[in-house]
Design a protein around this motif. Sequence first.
Motif, PDB file in Angstrom:
ATOM      1  N   UNK A   4       0.840  -1.204   0.000  1.00 49.92           N
ATOM      2  CA  UNK A   4       0.000   0.000   0.000  1.00 49.92           C
ATOM      3  C   UNK A   4       0.872   1.250   0.000  1.00 49.92           C
ATOM      4  N   UNK A   5       0.575   2.181  -0.877  1.00 51.16           N
ATOM      5  CA  UNK A   5       1.383   3.398  -1.018  1.00 51.16           C
ATOM      6  C   UNK A   5       0.873   4.527  -0.122  1.00 51.16           C
ATOM      7  N   UNK A   6       1.807   5.383   0.267  1.00 53.06           N
ATOM      8  CA  UNK A   6       1.464   6.585   1.033  1.00 53.06           C
ATOM      9  C   UNK A   6       1.285   7.718   0.029  1.00 53.06           C
ATOM     10  N   UNK A   7       0.044   8.070  -0.203  1.00 52.73           N
ATOM     11  CA  UNK A   7      -0.268   9.067  -1.236  1.00 52.73           C
ATOM     12  C   UNK A   7       0.281  10.434  -0.847  1.00 52.73           C
ATOM     13  N   UNK A   8       0.131  10.779   0.418  1.00 55.16           N
ATOM     14  CA  UNK A   8       0.599  12.084   0.886  1.00 55.16           C
ATOM     15  C   UNK A   8       0.857  12.023   2.383  1.00 55.16           C
ATOM     16  N   UNK A  19       8.690  17.324   0.100  1.00 60.15           N
ATOM     17  CA  UNK A  19       7.559  17.793  -0.714  1.00 60.15           C
ATOM     18  C   UNK A  19       6.264  17.045  -0.406  1.00 60.15           C
ATOM     19  N   UNK A  20       6.047  16.791   0.876  1.00 66.33           N
ATOM     20  CA  UNK A  20       4.830  16.118   1.345  1.00 66.33           C
ATOM     21  C   UNK A  20       4.677  14.694   0.809  1.00 66.33           C
ATOM     22  N   UNK A  21       5.810  14.074   0.502  1.00 72.29           N
ATOM     23  CA  UNK A  21       5.830  12.656   0.125  1.00 72.29           C
ATOM     24  C   UNK A  21       6.771  11.921   1.061  1.00 72.29           C
ATOM     25  N   UNK A  79      -1.403  10.434   5.300  1.00 74.87           N
ATOM     26  CA  UNK A  79      -0.851  10.612   6.642  1.00 74.87           C
ATOM     27  C   UNK A  79      -0.893  12.100   6.986  1.00 74.87           C
ATOM     28  N   UNK A  80      -1.256  12.382   8.243  1.00 71.26           N
ATOM     29  CA  UNK A  80      -1.476  13.776   8.649  1.00 71.26           C
ATOM     30  C   UNK A  80      -0.895  14.034  10.030  1.00 71.26           C
ATOM     31  N   UNK A  81      -0.131  15.109  10.155  1.00 70.24           N
ATOM     32  CA  UNK A  81       0.467  15.418  11.464  1.00 70.24           C
ATOM     33  C   UNK A  81      -0.580  16.048  12.382  1.00 70.24           C
ATOM     34  N   UNK A  82      -0.535  15.608  13.629  1.00 67.12           N
ATOM     35  CA  UNK A  82      -1.372  16.212  14.658  1.00 67.12           C
ATOM     36  C   UNK A  82      -0.432  16.568  15.802  1.00 67.12           C
TER      37      UNK A  82
END
Length: 94
Positions: A4-8, A19-21, A79-82
Amino acid sequence: MPMTKIIECDAEKCVYNKDKKCHTYGINVGDDLPICDTFMKGIEKAGASSRTIGGIGSCKVKGCTYNEGLECHAGGVHMHKTRGHVDCKTYQEK
Ligand code: SF4
Ligand code: SF4
């Protein structure tokens, strides 16, 4: 089955982020919460510059719809930083 790939990923302070990858081959996610265990804060970048997209190596979040045998079967994840960590936003409770 392909990984499974990490889109962003917007955790730009992570050494593997450009660059957000995500630029590492495979991250680990989990335990109970869908958090990136591979996150590492730093200025000097890591990972292969030739690798343009990272993947999910393993995921310990058994309660996610996309988890089968502690591996991710989603089509791709965001993926998103919190506060203090980085979450898998594709997580969906079973
Ligand atoms: S997915 Fe994890 S390892 Fe990859 S760039 Fe984001 S925080 Fe870093
Ligand atoms: S979508 Fe679910 S199984 Fe895939 S990495 Fe995120 S939490 Fe783990």
